[in-house]
Write a protein that holds these residues in place. Structure first.
Motif, PDB file in Angstrom:
ATOM      1  N   SER A   7     -24.264 -40.467 -31.617  1.00 43.05           N
ATOM      2  CA  SER A   7     -25.083 -39.442 -31.004  1.00 43.05           C
ATOM      3  C   SER A   7     -26.490 -39.369 -31.576  1.00 43.05           C
ATOM      4  O   SER A   7     -26.680 -39.413 -32.776  1.00 43.05           O
ATOM      5  N   LEU A   8     -27.445 -39.208 -30.689  1.00 45.94           N
ATOM      6  CA  LEU A   8     -28.819 -38.905 -31.056  1.00 45.94           C
ATOM      7  C   LEU A   8     -29.328 -37.919 -30.011  1.00 45.94           C
ATOM      8  O   LEU A   8     -29.728 -38.292 -28.927  1.00 45.94           O
ATOM      9  N   VAL A   9     -29.202 -36.614 -30.331  1.00 47.17           N
ATOM     10  CA  VAL A   9     -29.631 -35.568 -29.410  1.00 47.17           C
ATOM     11  C   VAL A   9     -30.976 -35.070 -29.890  1.00 47.17           C
ATOM     12  O   VAL A   9     -31.085 -34.560 -30.997  1.00 47.17           O
ATOM     13  N   GLY A  10     -32.011 -35.203 -29.052  1.00 50.60           N
ATOM     14  CA  GLY A  10     -33.358 -34.864 -29.505  1.00 50.60           C
ATOM     15  C   GLY A  10     -33.666 -35.743 -30.700  1.00 50.60           C
ATOM     16  O   GLY A  10     -33.622 -36.953 -30.610  1.00 50.60           O
ATOM     17  N   SER A  11     -33.937 -35.129 -31.824  1.00 55.65           N
ATOM     18  CA  SER A  11     -34.182 -35.911 -33.031  1.00 55.65           C
ATOM     19  C   SER A  11     -33.040 -35.743 -34.034  1.00 55.65           C
ATOM     20  O   SER A  11     -33.173 -36.102 -35.189  1.00 55.65           O
ATOM     21  N   VAL A  12     -31.918 -35.180 -33.589  1.00 47.75           N
ATOM     22  CA  VAL A  12     -30.779 -34.947 -34.476  1.00 47.75           C
ATOM     23  C   VAL A  12     -29.759 -36.061 -34.287  1.00 47.75           C
ATOM     24  O   VAL A  12     -29.207 -36.227 -33.215  1.00 47.75           O
ATOM     25  N   GLN A  13     -29.540 -36.831 -35.344  1.00 45.38           N
ATOM     26  CA  GLN A  13     -28.561 -37.898 -35.290  1.00 45.38           C
ATOM     27  C   GLN A  13     -27.317 -37.446 -36.040  1.00 45.38           C
ATOM     28  O   GLN A  13     -27.401 -36.751 -37.050  1.00 45.38           O
ATOM     29  N   THR A  14     -26.151 -37.835 -35.540  1.00 46.80           N
ATOM     30  CA  THR A  14     -24.887 -37.473 -36.177  1.00 46.80           C
ATOM     31  C   THR A  14     -23.981 -38.690 -36.250  1.00 46.80           C
ATOM     32  O   THR A  14     -24.162 -39.658 -35.513  1.00 46.80           O
ATOM     33  N   ASN A  15     -22.989 -38.607 -37.125  1.00 48.94           N
ATOM     34  CA  ASN A  15     -21.927 -39.610 -37.129  1.00 48.94           C
ATOM     35  C   ASN A  15     -20.974 -39.388 -35.964  1.00 48.94           C
ATOM     36  O   ASN A  15     -20.428 -40.332 -35.423  1.00 48.94           O
ATOM     37  N   MET A  16     -20.761 -38.116 -35.605  1.00 52.64           N
ATOM     38  CA  MET A  16     -19.856 -37.817 -34.491  1.00 52.64           C
ATOM     39  C   MET A  16     -20.430 -38.381 -33.205  1.00 52.64           C
ATOM     40  O   MET A  16     -21.635 -38.311 -32.965  1.00 52.64           O
ATOM     41  N   ARG A  17     -19.547 -38.905 -32.413  1.00 52.04           N
ATOM     42  CA  ARG A  17     -19.961 -39.466 -31.131  1.00 52.04           C
ATOM     43  C   ARG A  17     -19.796 -38.436 -30.023  1.00 52.04           C
ATOM     44  O   ARG A  17     -18.938 -37.570 -30.105  1.00 52.04           O
ATOM     45  N   ILE A  18     -20.600 -38.566 -28.998  1.00 50.99           N
ATOM     46  CA  ILE A  18     -20.471 -37.676 -27.850  1.00 50.99           C
ATOM     47  C   ILE A  18     -19.312 -38.181 -26.999  1.00 50.99           C
ATOM     48  O   ILE A  18     -19.244 -39.362 -26.654  1.00 50.99           O
ATOM     49  N   LEU A  19     -18.407 -37.255 -26.677  1.00 49.58           N
ATOM     50  CA  LEU A  19     -17.226 -37.598 -25.887  1.00 49.58           C
ATOM     51  C   LEU A  19     -17.363 -37.063 -24.470  1.00 49.58           C
ATOM     52  O   LEU A  19     -17.803 -37.770 -23.582  1.00 49.58           O
ATOM     53  N   LYS A  20     -17.017 -35.806 -24.258  1.00 46.15           N
ATOM     54  CA  LYS A  20     -17.000 -35.251 -22.914  1.00 46.15           C
ATOM     55  C   LYS A  20     -17.554 -33.822 -22.945  1.00 46.15           C
ATOM     56  O   LYS A  20     -16.815 -32.884 -23.251  1.00 46.15           O
ATOM     57  N   PRO A  21     -18.832 -33.643 -22.643  1.00 38.07           N
ATOM     58  CA  PRO A  21     -19.401 -32.294 -22.632  1.00 38.07           C
ATOM     59  C   PRO A  21     -18.685 -31.394 -21.626  1.00 38.07           C
ATOM     60  O   PRO A  21     -18.253 -31.849 -20.565  1.00 38.07           O
ATOM     61  N   THR A  22     -18.544 -30.113 -21.982  1.00 37.37           N
ATOM     62  CA  THR A  22     -17.906 -29.153 -21.085  1.00 37.37           C
ATOM     63  C   THR A  22     -18.510 -27.777 -21.282  1.00 37.37           C
ATOM     64  O   THR A  22     -18.969 -27.446 -22.380  1.00 37.37           O
ATOM     65  N   ARG A  23     -18.495 -26.983 -20.255  1.00 35.43           N
ATOM     66  CA  ARG A  23     -18.928 -25.579 -20.333  1.00 35.43           C
ATOM     67  C   ARG A  23     -17.715 -24.657 -20.434  1.00 35.43           C
ATOM     68  O   ARG A  23     -17.851 -23.456 -20.573  1.00 35.43           O
TER      69      ARG A  23
END
Length: 171
Positions: A7-23
């Protein structure tokens, strides 16, 4: 982003990967997964949807367990017990689900031994111990979490540290 990418959201990088966004809001008893760079899934559970941070911010109280798997298949129920926590309990908002870091895979009613009898968080500002509703405790009750609303980034850091995966540098 393709499911499973780092994951790299905006300028925030994480080890966690993006899976399935939900509301869809998590419910008490929901089992979720998160995925780290080694492609294995870690499992967690929503223990409360009414925990309070600072006495005024409603949050989700979550557990993340030691069990890991190459698949999202629900592990044995015995692996989802409170004596198998990877990190202390954490309180978070809905962002880890809406951004896709946590993906709900099942809903299970709680059975004996699956929830700690006492949750404990250290309030570093007031230097005291409190429960998930902000009530004072006479002292620490293990495992002791950190009082505060944990973001997907701080959840990522805690899980990474628990697994011995190098933390993503702040940037």
């Amino acid at each position: 982003m393709v499911e499973g990418e780092r994951s790299l959201v905006g300028s925030v990088q994480t080890n966690m990967r993006i899976l399935k966004p939900t509301r869809k809001k998590p419910r008490l008893g929901d089992v979720f997964v998160l995925q780290m760079p080694d492609d294995k899934y870690s499992f967690g559970r929503v223990v409360s949807t009414s925990a309070m941070v600072g006495g005024r911010i409603q949050s989700q109280l979550i557990y993340v367990f030691e069990i890991r798997s190459a698949s999202k298949d629900l592990p044995a129920r015995s692996e989802l017990r409170s004596d198998h926590l990877l990190v202390p309990p954490m309180m978070t908002n809905l962002l880890p689900w809406s951004r896709g870091y946590l993906e709900t895979i099942a809903h299970l009613p709680f059975e004996p031994g699956e929830v700690l009898s006492q949750h404990c968080f250290y309030d570093s500002f007031f230097q005291k111990y409190v429960d998930e509703l902000g009530n004072d405790l006479p002292g620490p009750v293990e495992p002791v979490g950190e009082l505060g609303l944990q973001s997907f980034r701080t959840i990522d850091d805690a899980v990474s540290a628990g697994l011995g995966i190098p933390l993503v540098p702040e940037g």
